[in-house]
Design an enzyme around this catalytic site. Structure first.
Site, PDB file in Angstrom:
ATOM      1  N   CYS A 188       0.821  -1.216   0.000  1.00  0.00           N
ATOM      2  CA  CYS A 188       0.000   0.000   0.000  1.00  0.00           C
ATOM      3  C   CYS A 188       0.854   1.265   0.000  1.00  0.00           C
ATOM      4  CB  CYS A 188      -0.964   0.020   1.180  1.00  0.00           C
ATOM      5  SG  CYS A 188      -2.163  -1.327   1.176  1.00  0.00           S
TER       6      CYS A 188
ATOM      7  N   ASP B  77      14.140  -8.570 -11.880  1.00  0.00           N
ATOM      8  CA  ASP B  77      14.298  -8.243 -10.459  1.00  0.00           C
ATOM      9  C   ASP B  77      14.170  -9.481  -9.580  1.00  0.00           C
ATOM     10  OD1 ASP B  77      11.263  -8.431  -9.773  1.00  0.00           O
ATOM     11  OD2 ASP B  77      11.350  -6.999 -11.422  1.00  0.00           O
TER      12      ASP B  77
END
Length: 574
Positions: free
Chosen positions: A2, A359
């Site tokens: 978030c 990544d």
């Protein structure tokens, strides 16, 4: 993870905080794409909010809905990254509670969010003061009691009507929270802002960044300077390393660490691992090094420079397709999502030995589809290197990576099994970053202007299973059950929305008609007959009974409203 925001201005006569909070949402959009919202406190202490499901541009109708909120001198904002629950508007934040100033604290939790639960615990502790108006001491003591009842990782901002803002962080410092300041537009006092990442502050002309430290809270009252309090003794200073691997923007600084610099370091250290893994002939045979957008765009040039091999971009990212494939509800959807999100340029791959840099590798679905695309373009050999070590355990601090059995490295985490992973994704070789090198890459990226020079550890549980917070017995089984229910709800919601929009496929129509049911893994299976409804359905983590959803639970997300406070986002734009 978030994204969170909070802004308070020194003067109520300035332009409303609403406009700047709305702008800041876009700088943190990568942290949450499921829902977003803003709540502001207008003169007189009344709180107004606008929130809903979807991207900020959708919720705020490309900015036109900002005018629905009244002028205000302070407010908070949120971008939701879903880990549990549904996509209903009721799950959108900020959350509101009218306590501690009600007569009796009978609390009802309206969502599946732990944030709402924490808000009610905090409000209940404030209620214990018995005061109509609280002060700093009351807030600090309420937070101290709340910290004793809560376990895990959090970074929160809160707004107390007519009082001010507070921001606080768990005692391990796992979740990020940073504060900045700037002179007031009227020249009288200072404005203050908090955010998950520094980029949101910098783009709104805030500077003098200060990290909220582990176990610390800051209280900011209108027209006053921030006051810091140590709510709970610091247990460790362990930022989640996945912020630097993947989640955060490269132009952010988190806990004094430059995300961009840390990823450059990851590339350099990964190159050294590649040299140790491949033969010198194999390294020399690499014709081109290509990043898989976008996080590895920073690391791949460092790999190329270290290995002294050519670097180029070989993929084009569809920027209108932003959803992350690893959180899609089904394997089939994830496979389709890869090609919608990326396209490969044939001429960059044809007849070449290619080293792809990514990544991380989570399930391996995305990696396998990308390797397949590259081979379809005519690549001769494909090497695949990950800036992160093998992900062997679930993430328990707010990133819904995958269930353990879905992680490609869960059963193949040892070096002896890396060849199995390469075979699974179709690559000729796979190379993973070493964990100690990953930690060093981040530790060596501390910026000179950092507000604290204290030594940092890192939360690395996804790579080794050793989490910094205590994990209760049975928690992972509970987590699997929650994730399973969440998958089911997401598939059901998607099917109902498709039917409502007239774009449903056959399986979606069958789901809504209850001719099929949805398992916790997100698969559609034939509906159980009455004789079978009570039978136990074998699921991925054990046995679980099928559940019949009520009409209320079958409502479309747009029909589920936050009952706590009038929400402008629940009504058509004017």
């Amino acid at each position: 993870m978030c994204g969170i925001l909070a802004l308070i201005k020194a003067s109520a006569s300035e332009i409303s905080v609403t406009y700047e909070l709305h702008e800041a949402l876009y700088f943190l959009q990568h942290r949450g794409q499921d829902a977003c919202g803003i709540a502001v406190c207008a003169p007189g202490g009344k709180i107004h909010q606008c929130k809903g499901g979807g991207l900020a541009s959708k919720v705020f109708n490309d900015g036109s809905r900002v005018a629905d909120l009244p002028s205000a001198y302070m407010g908070i904002g949120h971008l939701r990254y879903p880990t549990a629950g549904t996509s209903a508007s009721s799950e959108a934040q900020p959350f509101y509670v009218n306590s501690p100033y009600d007569f009796e604290a009978h609390r009802h939790i309206n969502t599946e969010s732990d944030s709402e639960l924490m808000l009610n615990i905090f409000a209940n502790e404030l209620n214990e003061t018995g005061k109509a108006r609280v002060n700093d001491k009351d807030i600090v003591e309420a937070l101290q009691r709340m910290y004793k009842r809560c376990v895990g990782a959090w970074a929160c901002t809160a707004m107390l009507a007519g009082f001010g803002l507070t921001g606080f962080r768990d005692s391990f410092g796992i979740r990020p929270l940073i504060m900045g300041s700037r002179p007031s537009g009227t020249g009288d006092g200072m404005d203050y802002m908090m955010a998950s990442e520094s980029v949101a502050l910098k783009q709104l002309d805030f500077d003098h960044f200060v990290d909220i430290l582990p176990g610390q809270a800051v209280i900011i009252r209108k027209g006053a300077s921030p006051v810091f309090y140590q709510i709970q003794d610091r247990k460790r200073y362990a930022p989640d390393i996945f912020e630097f691997c993947y989640f955060a923007r490269p132009d952010s600084v988190i806990d004094g660490i430059s995300v961009n610099h840390s990823r450059e370091n990851m590339g350099t250290k990964l190159a050294d691992k590649i040299r140790r893994t491949l033969t010198s002939e194999e390294v020399k045979s690499i014709d081109v090094i290509i990043p898989i957008p976008e996080t590895s765009n920073t690391s791949a040039p460092s790999v190329a420079a270290r290995l002294k091999r050519p670097y180029t971009q070989g993929f084009v990212k569809n920027r209108q397709y932003v959803f992350r494939t690893f959180i899609m509800p089904s394997q089939a959807a994830r496979k389709k999502g890869v090609k919608r999100k990326l396209s490969a340029m044939d001429e960059k791959f044809t007849g070449k030995n290619v080293l792809l840099i990514d990544d991380s590798i989570v399930r391996g679905t995305t990696s396998r589809e990308i390797v397949s695309m590259v081979k379809e373009c005519g690549a001769r050999r494909v090497y695949f290197a990950s800036c992160a070590p093998p992900i062997t355990h679930p993430h328990i601090y707010g990133i819904d990576l995958a269930s353990p059995h879905e992680l490609i490295a869960h059963d193949h985490g040892q070096d002896r099994a890396i060849d199995e992973i390469a075979k699974h994704i179709g690559a000729d070789r796979v190379i993973f970053q070493d964990l100690e090198d990953l930690k060093a890459a981040c530790a060596e990226a501390v910026v000179s202007r950092c507000s604290t020079q204290e030594e940092r550890d890192f939360e690395v549980g996804v790579f080794c299973g050793r989490y910094v917070t205590p994990v209760e017995e049975g928690y992972f089984q509970h987590l699997e059950e929650v994730r399973g229910e969440t998958r089911k709800l997401k598939v059901l919601e998607k099917a109902r929305e498709a039917v409502a929009n007239g774009s449903a496929e056959l399986d979606e129509i069958e789901i809504t008609a209850e001719d099929v049911e949805v398992t916790r893994s997100g698969q559609a299976v034939p509906a159980a007959t009455d004789a079978k409804k009570d039978l136990v359905d074998a699921q991925m983590n054990g046995d679980a009974k099928r559940r019949k959803y009520s009409r209320e639970e079958m409502l479309l997300p747009k029909d589920q409203m936050d009952i706590s406070l009038h929400n402008y986002g629940d009504f058509p734009a004017r």
